[in-house]
Design an enzyme around this catalytic site. Structure first.
Site, PDB file in Angstrom:
ATOM      1  N   GLY A 106       0.755  -1.330   0.080  1.00 33.25           N
ATOM      2  CA  GLY A 106       0.030  -0.106  -0.161  1.00 33.25           C
ATOM      3  C   GLY A 106       0.733   1.229   0.015  1.00 33.25           C
ATOM      4  N   ASP A 228       0.819   1.532   8.499  1.00 32.93           N
ATOM      5  CA  ASP A 228       0.622   0.704   9.952  1.00 32.93           C
ATOM      6  C   ASP A 228       1.447   0.932  10.992  1.00 32.93           C
ATOM      7  OD1 ASP A 228      -1.485  -0.043   8.054  1.00 32.93           O
ATOM      8  OD2 ASP A 228      -0.950  -2.365   8.219  1.00 32.93           O
ATOM      9  N   TYR A 272     -24.941  13.034  17.144  1.00 31.60           N
ATOM     10  CA  TYR A 272     -24.423  11.758  16.503  1.00 31.60           C
ATOM     11  C   TYR A 272     -23.283  11.110  17.659  1.00 31.60           C
ATOM     12  CZ  TYR A 272     -26.815  13.078  12.106  1.00 31.60           C
ATOM     13  OH  TYR A 272     -27.701  13.388  11.110  1.00 31.60           O
ATOM     14  N   GLU A 360      -8.988  -0.818  12.450  1.00 35.77           N
ATOM     15  CA  GLU A 360      -9.401  -1.843  11.391  1.00 35.77           C
ATOM     16  C   GLU A 360      -9.122  -3.175  11.817  1.00 35.77           C
ATOM     17  OE1 GLU A 360      -8.319  -1.807   6.785  1.00 35.77           O
ATOM     18  OE2 GLU A 360      -6.455  -1.920   8.136  1.00 35.77           O
TER      19      GLU A 360
HETATM   20  P1  FBP Z   1       1.184  -1.849   3.600  1.00 31.45           P
HETATM   21  O1  FBP Z   1       1.328  -2.738   4.723  1.00 31.45           O
HETATM   22  O2  FBP Z   1       1.332  -2.578   2.283  1.00 31.45           O
HETATM   23  O3  FBP Z   1       1.743  -0.753   3.681  1.00 31.45           O
HETATM   24  O4  FBP Z   1      -0.494  -1.420   3.337  1.00 31.45           O
HETATM   25  C1  FBP Z   1      -1.156  -1.149   4.738  1.00 31.45           C
HETATM   26  C2  FBP Z   1      -2.646  -0.878   4.422  1.00 31.45           C
HETATM   27  O5  FBP Z   1      -2.771   0.378   4.149  1.00 31.45           O
HETATM   28  C3  FBP Z   1      -3.397  -1.357   5.612  1.00 31.45           C
HETATM   29  O6  FBP Z   1      -3.690  -0.500   6.395  1.00 31.45           O
HETATM   30  C4  FBP Z   1      -4.676  -1.906   5.068  1.00 31.45           C
HETATM   31  O7  FBP Z   1      -5.312  -3.013   5.837  1.00 31.45           O
HETATM   32  C5  FBP Z   1      -4.174  -2.407   3.810  1.00 31.45           C
HETATM   33  O8  FBP Z   1      -3.129  -1.960   3.311  1.00 31.45           O
HETATM   34  C6  FBP Z   1      -5.387  -2.281   2.726  1.00 31.45           C
HETATM   35  O9  FBP Z   1      -5.004  -2.785   1.551  1.00 31.45           O
HETATM   36  P2  FBP Z   1      -5.459  -2.410   0.078  1.00 31.45           P
HETATM   37  O10 FBP Z   1      -4.564  -1.567  -0.527  1.00 31.45           O
HETATM   38  O11 FBP Z   1      -5.074  -3.686  -0.574  1.00 31.45           O
HETATM   39  O12 FBP Z   1      -6.756  -2.448   0.202  1.00 31.45           O
END
Ligand code: FBP
Length: 699
Positions: A106, A228, A272, A360
């Site tokens: 990501g 993360d 809310y 999450e």
């Molecule tokens: P990386 O560990 O690859 O940096 O990605 C982290 C993250 O952003 C998480 O926080 C999230 O759960 C995941 O990627 C989301 O993945 P995708 O981009 O495949 O939806």
């Protein structure tokens, strides 16, 4: 306004002011691109050397030693600056090199600066050196898709967020074929070094590539990236080598800004509960930083829930003479009770609103869910292995998947053997809402990770919360507190004696916030209570003023659900991440120029003032261990979870009650400033890092 003629519109579009406004780049962005991040003192000198630091000790896994023999002996290397090098050394340092770089996983703010730092250092050492960016992540290496980076390309992306320069992808180079194709690409481009910018799994991949490419003479260097924040490195004695991966600070600040805006909204119309899920696949580091940045009313921390011990349950079991293993770790139901408790207590002081932050990955820390995840991973892994086919392709619909599980459960009953999926599992699983079943059965990512971002975690939790709030209402335990002055005003307007009615209506008649008695849960029960107290006869209508007060005491639980993830990870980097990543890029070049491989570039003392930052190389192989992935054990880099004994967590825990603000008076929200590069008000490091460094040395 009169309609404009075509000529008038053309004239408008020709105006320089309009041209300025419709430019893709605004002045703030241009200033950002032109900003030069400060560099660590060692990089002020023309050359760098590496000095092995023997103080660090790692417990090495036997399997790693067997699988990565060529790089397992790596030591921590500290980068030192030099004004001059011995003649042979100098030529080697400055020789012309081809370097490839790839983003993996990501996006994380700051990635472009890693490239910029590497590019600047490589060109400074030898202007003829070339840096290639592999396109679309590791697929670019496998398929030989790259672009040679130029000053123009690099300059256009300095200090900017995202991975737009070369894009990214999640493919893993995990088969002999993909490895072979990657080696061919490196040969075709004549690469001296390959740089993998990624998280725990991508750095694992970097170690295997380093081993594989040893004989080709291609060095492989990893860079710790992930919003993360779970790529953190400590040695076996707990000495910190890398306090956090890059991108964490920017994403956390991005999320915090949004969450803080919701605190403002909440504080304004008091209507809310804002339910904010924030990214972080497993660890709750991002949620913890958001809590510190915003002081939201409630923040769940997965690691804390896993640590929970139900002492009452344990005690009951002890009296029975057995052990209750379900007393360890929090159940989903218990978690919903904890959330409800906060909601009910705020309602009691007139606050029918609040901000709840949910990480999450929180469900991974809930016992029963974790068991399902591991079981399903194993089942799917075994299916793929036995049939040499893909479970998800063969079972595209939820119904198909459930039918497969049902068959497993039936088989376990018929065979009477202990099986991974038995009828009890099946029954429990079938009790879950369909969307959640679907989430738990989604395809794992290419690294075998459960994809929490695809699961509606907040819906699961809030569904239970709503159900329990209904029960609490019926039991008379969930009421809106009525401010006594408001009560008096309404009663006075209605011509009623507030003092006479108060003990009949409220369980705490003299309090600042008045709570209706538990048995008043409808207009009918209200009339009954008044009649029983002799305030009116059974047939009489409840006076309008009393009815008004009753209605006010009925809580209307309304939520707005938000997901903060892709937005924050797409934000521009904070000043901390800009500095961090640019210096990481410079460190990468030092590691390459000094001939090491299988190392991760890092900055030691990141948690301290910038002047104390020290670029280092960390050997990746000694950090690896065996972990379950796609139902099988695999060698991977361990993710760092939130340490519940850390200063940062302890501070958040200590302030939980204050930030919940279940008392009359204002909330204690904190507003983090928007991300900006310059200016004295921009914080210089994540708050979690700052707190965790306290007491470890001076900050
Ligand atoms: P990386 O560990 O690859 O940096 O990605 C982290 C993250 O952003 C998480 O926080 C999230 O759960 C995941 O990627 C989301 O993945 P995708 O981009 O495949 O939806």
């Amino acid at each position: 306004m009169p309609e404009k003629s075509n000529t008038a519109i053309e004239d408008l579009l020709r105006l320089p002011e309009v041209a300025e406004i419709v430019k893709d780049h605004n002045p703030a962005l241009v200033a950002r691109q032109q900003d030069q991040p400060p560099i660590c003192a060692v990089f002020d000198q023309p050359y760098t050397v590496l000095e092995a630091d023997g103080r660090y000790r790692f417990e090495i896994d036997r399997e790693t030693r067997r699988r990565l023999p060529g790089i397992i002996g790596g030591r921590v290397q500290v980068v030192r600056g030099r004004d001059a090098l011995a003649p042979g050394q100098r030529e080697n340092y400055a020789r012309r090199r081809n370097i490839g770089i790839v983003f993996s996983g990501g996006p994380a703010p700051g990635g472009h600066n890693v490239i910029a730092g590497l590019y600047d250092a490589a060109k400074r050492a030898n202007p003829d050196s070339r840096v290639y960016g592999f396109l679309m992540g590791p697929d670019g290496i496998i398929e030989n898709q790259s672009v040679e980076l130029t000053a123009e390309i690099v300059d256009a992306h300095r200090n900017l967020g995202g991975f737009g320069m070369i894009k990214t992808g999640r493919t893993k180079i995990d088969t002999p074929e993909k490895m072979q194709l990657s080696r061919e690409t490196c040969k075709l481009l004549g690469l001296d070094a390959l740089v993998i910018v990624g998280g725990d799994d991508s750095n694992t991949n970097a170690a295997f590539l380093a081993q594989e490419m040893l004989e080709d003479g291609v060095q492989v260097i990893g860079v710790p990236k992930t919003i993360d924040g779970d790529v953190q490195v400590k040695d076996a004695d707990g000495r910190v080598l890398c306090a956090v991966s890059f991108g964490f600070h920017s994403a956390a600040r991005g999320f915090a800004q949004n969450v803080s805006n919701l605190c403002t909204d909440c504080n304004s119309d008091m209507k809310y509960w804002h339910i904010c899920k924030v990214m972080g696949r497993s660890a709750s580091h991002l949620a913890l930083e958001v809590a510190l940045q915003t002081h939201a009313n409630m923040t769940l921390i997965g690691e804390d829930l896993a640590d929970y011990v139900d002492t009452e349950r344990l005690e009951k079991a002890r009296r029975r003479g057995d052990v209750d293993f379900n007393a360890y770790g929090m159940t989903l139901r218990h978690l919903s009770r904890v959330v409800c408790d906060g909601i009910v207590r705020r309602a009691a002081v007139g606050k029918n609103c609040g901000v709840l932050v949910i990480p999450e990955g929180v469900l991974e820390f809930i016992n029963e869910i974790q068991v399902f995840i591991v079981k399903l991973n194993t089942i799917i892994g075994e299916y793929n292995h036995t049939h040499d086919r893909d479970f998800h392709a063969d079972h595209p619909l939820l119904e198909n998947k459930l039918e497969y599980l049902r068959r497993l459960a039936r088989r376990s009953r018929e065979q009477g053997a202990i099986a991974i999926w038995n009828e009890r599992d099946d029954d429990l699983f079938n009790d879950l809402p369909e969307f959640f079943q679907d989430g738990l059965l989604t395809e794992r990512d290419s690294h075998g990770n459960f994809q929490f971002s695809q699961v509606k975690t907040e819906r699961v939790i809030m569904g239970l919360v709503r159900d329990y709030l209904d029960i609490l209402w019926e039991e008379g335990r969930y009421k809106m507190g009525i401010e006594s002055s408001y009560y008096r005003q309404v009663m006075q307007k209605g011509g009623l004696d507030a003092d006479a009615y108060a003990p009949v209506l409220f369980r705490n008649p003299g309090a600042h916030y008045l709570l209706m008695k538990a048995d008043i849960i409808s207009e009918k029960t209200l009339g009954q209570v008044l009649a029983d107290a002799g305030m009116q006869d059974g047939e009489e209508e409840v006076p309008a003023a009393v009815l008004k007060i009753y209605k006010k005491s009925v809580p209307k639980f309304k939520t707005q659900v938000h997901f903060y993830g892709y937005d924050g990870r797409g934000s521009h980097p904070t000043r901390f991440d800009c500095k961090y990543t640019y210096n990481l890029g410079l460190t990468v070049f030092s590691l390459i120029a000094n001939g090491v491989t299988g190392q991760m570039a890092a900055i030691r003392n990141l948690e301290l003032d910038f002047e104390r930052w020290e670029p280092v190389g960390i050997p990746i192989a000694p950090l690896m261990h065996l972990e379950e992935r796609k139902g099988k054990l695999a060698l991977v880099l361990e993710k760092s979870l939130v340490d519940i004994h850390s200063n940062a967590f302890q501070v958040v825990k200590a302030f939980r009650e204050q930030w919940l603000a279940a008392e009359p008076g204002p909330d204690h929200y904190r507003s983090p400033a928007p991300i900006h590069l310059s200016g004295a008000t921009e914080e210089d490091r994540p708050l979690t890092l700052f707190l965790n460094a306290l007491g470890q040395g001076d900050t």
